[in-house]
Write a protein that holds these residues in place. Structure first.
Motif, short mmCIF file in Angstrom:
data_model
loop_
_atom_site.label_atom_id
_atom_site.label_comp_id
_atom_site.label_asym_id
_atom_site.label_seq_id
_atom_site.Cartn_x
_atom_site.Cartn_y
_atom_site.Cartn_z
N ASP A 163 1.68 6.25 -12.50
CA ASP A 163 2.29 5.45 -11.44
C ASP A 163 3.35 6.29 -10.74
O ASP A 163 4.31 6.74 -11.38
CB ASP A 163 2.89 4.22 -12.15
CG ASP A 163 3.69 3.32 -11.24
OD1 ASP A 163 4.08 3.75 -10.15
OD2 ASP A 163 3.93 2.17 -11.66
N ALA A 164 3.18 6.51 -9.45
CA ALA A 164 4.11 7.38 -8.70
C ALA A 164 5.54 6.89 -8.75
O ALA A 164 6.48 7.68 -8.61
CB ALA A 164 3.67 7.48 -7.24
N THR A 165 5.73 5.60 -8.96
CA THR A 165 7.09 5.06 -8.91
C THR A 165 7.87 5.30 -10.20
O THR A 165 9.06 5.04 -10.26
CB THR A 165 7.08 3.54 -8.59
OG1 THR A 165 6.42 2.87 -9.66
CG2 THR A 165 6.36 3.25 -7.29
N LYS B 198 -0.05 3.82 -6.63
CA LYS B 198 1.13 3.18 -6.01
C LYS B 198 1.84 4.14 -5.04
O LYS B 198 3.07 4.12 -4.94
CB LYS B 198 2.07 2.61 -7.07
CG LYS B 198 1.31 1.73 -8.08
CD LYS B 198 2.18 0.96 -9.02
CE LYS B 198 1.33 0.38 -10.15
NZ LYS B 198 2.09 -0.38 -11.14
N LEU B 199 1.06 4.97 -4.37
CA LEU B 199 1.65 5.86 -3.36
C LEU B 199 1.88 5.15 -2.04
O LEU B 199 2.55 5.66 -1.16
CB LEU B 199 0.77 7.09 -3.14
CG LEU B 199 1.03 8.22 -4.13
CD1 LEU B 199 -0.04 9.29 -4.04
CD2 LEU B 199 2.40 8.85 -3.90
N ALA C 292 8.40 5.76 -1.87
CA ALA C 292 9.24 6.84 -1.38
C ALA C 292 9.06 8.06 -2.26
O ALA C 292 9.76 9.04 -2.13
CB ALA C 292 10.69 6.38 -1.42
N LYS C 293 8.08 8.00 -3.15
CA LYS C 293 7.99 8.99 -4.22
C LYS C 293 6.79 9.93 -4.09
O LYS C 293 6.24 10.37 -5.09
CB LYS C 293 7.92 8.27 -5.57
CG LYS C 293 9.07 7.32 -5.82
CD LYS C 293 10.37 8.07 -5.97
CE LYS C 293 11.53 7.14 -6.25
NZ LYS C 293 12.81 7.81 -6.11
N ALA C 294 6.36 10.19 -2.88
CA ALA C 294 5.16 11.00 -2.70
C ALA C 294 5.33 12.43 -3.24
O ALA C 294 4.36 13.09 -3.59
CB ALA C 294 4.77 11.04 -1.23
N GLY C 295 6.57 12.91 -3.33
CA GLY C 295 6.83 14.25 -3.85
C GLY C 295 6.45 14.38 -5.32
O GLY C 295 6.24 15.49 -5.83
N PHE C 296 6.36 13.24 -5.99
CA PHE C 296 5.93 13.21 -7.39
C PHE C 296 4.57 13.90 -7.56
O PHE C 296 4.31 14.53 -8.57
CB PHE C 296 5.85 11.74 -7.83
CG PHE C 296 5.40 11.53 -9.24
CD1 PHE C 296 6.21 11.89 -10.31
CD2 PHE C 296 4.17 10.95 -9.52
CE1 PHE C 296 5.80 11.68 -11.62
CE2 PHE C 296 3.74 10.74 -10.82
CZ PHE C 296 4.55 11.11 -11.87
N VAL C 297 3.73 13.77 -6.54
CA VAL C 297 2.40 14.37 -6.58
C VAL C 297 2.49 15.88 -6.82
O VAL C 297 1.82 16.43 -7.67
CB VAL C 297 1.64 14.04 -5.26
CG1 VAL C 297 0.44 14.93 -5.05
CG2 VAL C 297 1.23 12.57 -5.28
N GLY D 167 -4.19 6.54 -5.38
CA GLY D 167 -4.28 5.10 -5.11
C GLY D 167 -3.17 4.70 -4.16
O GLY D 167 -2.02 5.07 -4.34
N GLN D 168 -3.57 3.98 -3.13
CA GLN D 168 -2.58 3.63 -2.10
C GLN D 168 -2.65 2.17 -1.75
O GLN D 168 -2.58 1.81 -0.58
CB GLN D 168 -2.85 4.46 -0.85
CG GLN D 168 -2.75 5.94 -1.13
CD GLN D 168 -3.37 6.73 0.00
OE1 GLN D 168 -2.70 7.06 0.95
NE2 GLN D 168 -4.65 7.00 -0.10
#
Ligand code: GDP
Length: 289
Positions: free
Chosen positions: A215-217, A242-243, A247-252, A267-268
């Protein structure tokens, strides 16, 4: 998609300014850290960009925009992000902690594969919770694919996986997607369970992918979770959920670099069509705008 990702809105103002100055660098670093690239990677990106700007001798923020895309795309392209599904049947184990979006991802993935005309069978091998079986069955139905359920509650997950692969071989199904349990508080037990599923299935066919759903968050917690599965379950690819609106797209980027495991799907959204393959160019385009 792009409009909901905060990095692009934060950057828009920055790239519309007249010149690149110290404020630009400070704001860019704040934007990167805010988007969860993590402080180390954010600093590396800034250093790399400063060097490129110097080399190019530019003060134009539009050049900086282009260079930022280049840097991100170069870093994201270091690993092969394509799914490997050529085995017949190709078995995909889907692993991850409860709540990250595993069930939803299985439904979306089945639908994603159906849109490419691949035949799919889902195995409900999270047998511990009856509700988990029903949820994955509901998603399979939405995707228009069959599901193999345990014949009794609490049946050995490896035997459900075996039956699913057996049915796929018998009926000529191309891709088998297997749901697995996500109770990390029994970590050793869970990893043993995943190991047994793998051993049983490997006697029947090749395991094409072990996809870990994150989970990106969750940020840094996600990284700790990832490590446990990577060590215990032989993960071959990551699915970041949960992209949307995150606000956490940098997690990728940070999770791919820190684990060394490629992102294969993102997943968006909560809908059945809200899953896509991971293409660094498209991702960066959406992220930076
Ligand atoms: P599981 O426990 O890992 O199987 O998680 P579920 O698939 O049941 O999902 C948990 C929650 O996350 C549900 O409310 C889903 O609708 C939601 N969810 C899953 N994927 C996404 C996503 O990509 N975006 C958003 N916004 N929500 C998601």
């Amino acid at each position: 998609m792009a409009s909901s990702w905060s990095l692009s809105s934060r950057l828009r103002g920055l790239f519309q300014r007249k010149t690149i100055d110290e404020t630009t660098w400070e704001e860019l670093e704040t934007a990167l850290i805010g988007a969860d690239f993590g402080p180390d990677i954010s600093e590396e990106i800034i250093e790399d960009l400063r060097a490129r700007v110097d080399r190019y001798g530019t003060t134009d923020p539009a050049d900086l925009n282009r260079m930022l895309r280049e840097v991100l795309e170069e870093r994201l392209s270091k690993l092969d992000t394509t799914l490997k599904l050529s085995a017949r049947p190709a078995v995909v184990l889907v692993v991850g902690v409860n709540g990250v979006g595993k069930t939803t991802t299985i439904g979306k993935f089945a639908k994603f594969l159906r849109t490419y005309d691949r035949t799919v069978l889902v195995g409900a091998a999270d047998t511990f919770r009856a509700a988990a079986v029903e949820q994955v069955a509901t998603w399979a139905q939405r995707a228009g694919v069959d599901v193999v359920r345990p014949s009794q509650p609490g049946q050995d997950p490896a035997s459900v996986a075996y039956q699913t692969v057996e049915q796929a071989i018998r009926t000529g199904i191309e891709i088998v997607v297997i749901d697995t349990a996500g109770r990390l508080h029994t970590k050793a037990g869970l990893m043993d369970e995943l190991g047994k599923i793998k051993r049983v299935v490997e006697k029947q066919t090749e395991i094409a992918e072990v996809l870990l759903v994150l989970d990106a968050t969750t940020g840094q917690n996600g990284l700790a979770q990832a490590q446990a599965f990577i060590e215990g379950a032989g993960v071959t690819g990551l699915v970041i959920t949960k992209l949307d609106g995150s606000a956490k797209a940098g997690f990728v980027l940070s999770v791919q670099e820190k684990t060394g495991i490629p992102i294969k799907l993102i997943g968006q959204g909560e809908g059945i069509n809200d899953l896509t393959g991971f293409t660094p160019h498209v991702f960066v385009q959406n992220l930076v705008g």
